[in-house]
Design an enzyme around this catalytic site. Structure first.
Site, mmCIF file in Angstrom:
data_model
loop_
_atom_site.group_PDB
_atom_site.id
_atom_site.type_symbol
_atom_site.label_atom_id
_atom_site.label_comp_id
_atom_site.label_asym_id
_atom_site.label_seq_id
_atom_site.Cartn_x
_atom_site.Cartn_y
_atom_site.Cartn_z
ATOM 1 N N SER A 157 0.841 -1.190 0.000
ATOM 2 C CA SER A 157 0.000 0.000 0.000
ATOM 3 C C SER A 157 0.885 1.252 0.000
ATOM 4 C CB SER A 157 -0.949 -0.061 1.208
ATOM 5 O OG SER A 157 -1.983 0.879 1.103
ATOM 6 N N ASP A 324 -8.897 -6.312 -4.773
ATOM 7 C CA ASP A 324 -8.465 -5.026 -4.207
ATOM 8 C C ASP A 324 -9.013 -3.913 -5.096
ATOM 9 O OD1 ASP A 324 -7.181 -2.791 -3.240
ATOM 10 O OD2 ASP A 324 -5.165 -3.646 -3.319
ATOM 11 N N HIS A 357 -8.127 -5.112 -0.440
ATOM 12 C CA HIS A 357 -6.819 -4.501 -0.208
ATOM 13 C C HIS A 357 -6.114 -5.148 0.987
ATOM 14 C CE1 HIS A 357 -3.801 -1.408 -0.568
ATOM 15 N NE2 HIS A 357 -4.003 -0.979 0.664
#
Lengths: 381, 381
Positions: A157, A324, A357
């Site tokens: 991320s 995601d 995610h």
């Protein structure tokens, strides 16, 4: 290692603090007169200091990536699934360094730290940060630890974005760059969710333009809402359906029972929100989401990611997860395409996973296998 | 029609009010002692009252679906693209009825109306509602207007859910049911976004458990946040990218200019949020999102949508939009599959459109063509 922890755990770890007294020039044009980095290390540095890897954390992360803080601690570090003996980031092989970013609220210098110029907490006056400031602050930590070149810089991320920035700012100080569930820049939708989270915080009357720090107040409602926004976007629709569906917490749909109807997902979100609001600093949340918004890998390279990556010298591992929707596989493929066009070595894997995610934190077998396989190459190179 | 409006506009329209003095028994077990429906009509009712169609509005909608309220009015009704002379819901052919739902805040009886038992506004004590309550309240309006059977009941989003409920509650009072961008029930993710919006409202200190109505206050910040949640979920990632991308409103990414950096999408969301907070009632927003959460077409039919639709007698038109992630095409296909299994006549169209959920309000040529083609069949049947 204690008998209380399983054989794949690194056991008890102790955070350390490195203090840097030389001012750090920041991308915003201001400078940080001094700073501290709180960090943890796992595993042993080898004789030629060539087995060190750096972990970059995500938005609400910190230095505590693996292991436990005490014998009684039941909650391991946030990436415990991936860091430890026999795990993808194998602590039998690598010396792992994991630092809380500056601007954070878990020990490194941030808005709650004292501004030496005023003797008071920085609060909302803490300088605006970009990912490159974290990279620069961490390069000094590498110097301090005697690490000229990381075997790998690794992140998921926002941490993956930071790892990419490392590859451009210090091309000779990392051999591998591992970018998981990231993107070269936020989409308008990503920006919108961050704006929603920030507006929730600044709308909380207790926030007082960030001056709550001087008043012993906490904008808890705003932080809780911000965390709810995060949770919804970290999970896929599928993951939420599997986890909660339309299950009721209590109550029913009988006549006259409307006041008691509450869906499981509602109570989960409220619980997560209120937990977070006790653990996280609002000024940090605003600062971190802004850094995420501002991140644009190729901005200084005429907005051409191929030009940007032409400055990198390392090899890349890029991974994404099918559900995601915060940083979708398509965003990872953009990274891969730019790397190929820039003639950089790159390995890409797209993992089928329902977890959205958040999958990058989960022990998904194919993910762990692909990650482990690549890390073996890191260890051999 | 005034020269101020184009030839495809129905021109100036005037809302009407129908008052019902018989108590309305509600699904929650309470009853509404009396109620008013504010509604508009467009076109003329034919000699045998067979050309009437009912429009059901979405979450934040109201009775003003088409035309203008004055010569100076520059903002037509919310579905002006689809209702008017020569438009899919052709006012040369149909008598169109569009009512604000009870519980609303645009004229029909709702939380801001006076509770006859107390002489004060209902406020947070307004009864909890479900889609079937709207259906029942509108059936009385049909009686009043002399409409035994609607040529069609039509709605998008929550309005589409209401239209489906009509087909089950009054199977002999509609010939066609038109369900656009809807679902048979909310997903956990849908529930989560509604919970986020409600939490934003109830966290606003001005909300005071809904008692703001008695204090002349407005929980404006909470409503603005709720509207931001809505806007983000109504637009697709693609639509936001096309509309805003990462364009800056002002400022730049030069050194030292961080305070002035604002993305277009941020200022758009803030503007939309603050506009909405001046126009919408917080208790209504909570009540409407709860009705949306509770909606579950097949709950009373052993959770079997095929059993549910076996009670319907009408034909169905179902439409979805490719980038709608609030009520994705897959949710419409579930409706279609249940209708097929229940042996009900159904026409389905999935429209390629970048606009996300909001597409159902937009003049997308293929959408208008498919909608018009079906409405021609409605007119002929």
């Amino acid at each position: 290692m204690s008998a209380n922890f399983d054989s794949h755990s690194i056991g008890i770890v102790t955070p350390q603090v490195a203090r840097f007294d030389d001012p750090l020039m920041l991308a915003c044009g201001r400078e940080l007169p001094n700073y501290e980095l709180t960090y943890e290390t796992y595993g042993e540095l080898n004789h030629d200091n060539s087995n060190a890897v750096l972990i970059c954390h995500a938005l609400s992360g910190h230095h505590h990536a693996a292991g436990y803080h005490s014998e009684e601690d039941r909650k391991p570090g946030w990436w415990n699934e991936c860091i430890g003996p026999g795990k993808p980031i194998d602590t039998n092989q690598f010396f792992v360094v994991s630092a809380n970013n500056i601007g954070g609220c878990h020990g490194s210098t941030g808005p709650a730290s004292i501004n030496p110029a005023t003797g008071k907490a920085w609060g909302p006056d803490f300088p605006s940060l970009r990912a490159r400031d974290w990279v620069n602050s961490q390069a000094r930590l590498a110097d301090r630890l005697g690490i000229d070149c990381w075997a790998a810089v690794i992140g998921g991320s926002l941490g993956g974005m930071q790892a990419m920035r490392w590859s451009l700012e210090y091309p000779d100080r990392l051999k591998h760059c591992i970018v998981i569930a990231a993107a070269m820049k936020l989409s308008a939708q990503n920006l919108a969710f961050n704006e929603l989270a920030r507006q929730a915080i600044v709308s909380d009357p207790a926030f007082e333009d960030g001056n709550y720090v001087y008043k012993g107040a906490v904008p808890g409602q705003g932080l809780a809402l911000a965390r709810m926004v995060g949770h919804i976007t970290y999970l896929s629709d599928e993951a939420m359906a599997n986890k909660f569906g339309r299950e009721l917490r209590s109550g029913s749909f009988e006549m006259g029972d409307e006041d008691n109807i509450e869906f499981q997902v509602q109570s989960y979100l409220r619980h997560q929100g209120s937990q977070f609001s006790g653990n996280f600093d609002a000024n940090t949340y605003i600062l971190m989401t802004r850094a995420l918004d501002y991140f644009d890998l190729a901005r200084e390279y005429q907005h051409d990611p191929v030009k940007a990556f032409s400055n990198a010298n390392c090899s890349f591992f890029v991974a994404s997860f099918s559900t995601d929707w915060r940083f979708a596989p398509a965003r990872s493929r953009e990274i891969v395409n730019a790397l190929i066009a820039a003639d950089r070595p790159v390995t890409y894997t797209e993992i089928e996973a329902n977890e959205g995610h958040d999958a990058f934190l989960m022990p998904i077998p194919r993910y762990l296998e692909a990650f482990s396989a690549y890390m073996k190459r890191v260890g051999e190179s």
